[in-house]
Design an enzyme around this catalytic site. Structure first.
Site: not given
Ligand code: A2P
Length: 341
Positions: A130, A243
């Site tokens: 990710c 994130h």
């Protein structure tokens, strides 16, 4: 393929698997059947899909007969075991775990960056980490224009990246702390609520974590350029979804901050949000639930000749996992590559 594919979602009860089903629904992905699979623990669990409900079946060695496409997000060991079984049965696998990412027989793909790597797939295609995916969207247009020499990245990663148990752990710890009770840490080695953990995945011999080295190695593979140097510090923060990354990028050629804004604004999957005068910059609470990667705080690094700083935020469960996986599948279909050669 003349008919729409039969699609298996392996790990359908997990944080990423559920998001995959949501995105398949949202994007009107072509299918003739969708089969949610998970462990024996989840047999019969009902998952709403469009105007019906899908019933979870157990993932076994015989699950892939007649399945054309399997989207895996059920952990590394499950992928390691079942992805080759699926491919052998003629089912193309797009795998979200780290099991196959660095395998020379498996392309590692961000569709906006290296869709051409799908041309040589042999049945298993890997979805990158990710944190790597969102960094790729930031680096690719800069690399094409001015060659990226070195990147220093620090990440601020949400708990959803660890799965649904980690989401519950943060919720429970916040609740307990606010009511004066001691916390229990099961998923993480320390309390995550109101804390930052400078450890994601296990430590390696060189003192870096596995997550940090994934960012180093996956970048070179996706960009097809072993000369790009990346050094990473990965930190888990008490955020549920999204994130964030601070990037310091050194390039061969000079780019101004305006050049970088213009390059990024044209790049698919990127939204530039960089209006400091309005206190407007990317934040995880706004990126959560979105498909784009948001980039702001774009500044020239005044300590070196050709350097740029930026702040990059993306929904780790969507672009960092489920969405990128489904975009890979869409690209396979568009390129008529949905078959095991
Ligand atoms: P289950 O719910 O039956 O355990 P998360 O990443 O959010 O923790 O989710 C992990 C997903 O992977 C879940 O859907 C989980 O199913 C699935 N999974 C874990 N181990 C296996 C296994 N051995 N076989 C099939 N699915 C598995």
């Amino acid at each position: 393929m003349s008919r729409n594919p039969v699609v298996a979602v392996c790990g359908a009860t997990g944080a990423v698997g559920r998001e995959m089903l949501k995105i398949l629904e949202e994007r009107d992905f072509p299918y003739s059947e969708i089969i949610p699979m998970a462990s024996a623990r989840s047999i019969g669990i009902k998952i709403p899909f469009k105007d019906t409900e899908l019933s979870v079946v157990e993932l076994t060695e015989d699950s892939f007969d007649g399945v054309d496409l399997a989207l895996f997000s059920a952990g590394g060991s499950t992928s390691e075991k079942f992805a080759p079984i699926a491919a052998k049965a003629g089912c193309v696998v797009v795998d979200n775990s780290s099991a196959w990412r660095m395998d020379d027989n498996c392309p590692l793909v961000v569709p906006e960056v290296n869709p051409h790597d799908l041309d040589w797939h042999k049945g298993i295609i890997a979805n990158p980490n990710c944190s790597t995916i969102q960094m790729m969207l930031a680096l690719k247009p800069i690399h094409d224009e001015a060659r990226v020499k070195r990147v220093v990245v620090s990440t601020y990663q949400a708990v959803s990246g660890t799965g649904h148990k980690a989401i519950e752990e943060l919720e429970n710890q916040v609740r307990r702390l606010m009511s004066g009770q001691p916390v229990v840490a099961d998923v993480y080695p320390h309390q995550i609520a109101f804390n930052c953990l400078p450890q994601i995945d296990v430590f390696m011999e060189n003192g870096y974590t596995k997550e940090e080295m994934k960012m180093v190695n996956e970048t070179m593979k996706i960009m097809g350029d072993k000369s790009i140097k990346v050094t990473a510090t990965c930190v888990r923060v008490p955020v549920f979804y999204g994130h964030s990354e601070s990037l310091n990028i050194e390039t061969e050629e000079k780019l101004t901050a305006d050049d970088v804004r213009a390059l990024l604004a044209k790049f698919p999957g990127v939204t530039v949000e960089d209006y400091p005068e309005k206190k407007s910059y990317p934040m995880p609470i706004n990126a959560a639930g979105e498909n784009d990667t948001f980039i702001g705080r774009i500044r020239e690094d005044e300590t070196i000749a050709n350097g740029i700083n930026m702040w990059v935020v993306s929904d780790n469960i969507r672009k960092g996992a489920a969405l990128n996986t489904i975009q890979i599948a869409e690209t396979l279909i568009a390129r008529d590559l949905l078959r095991v050669p």
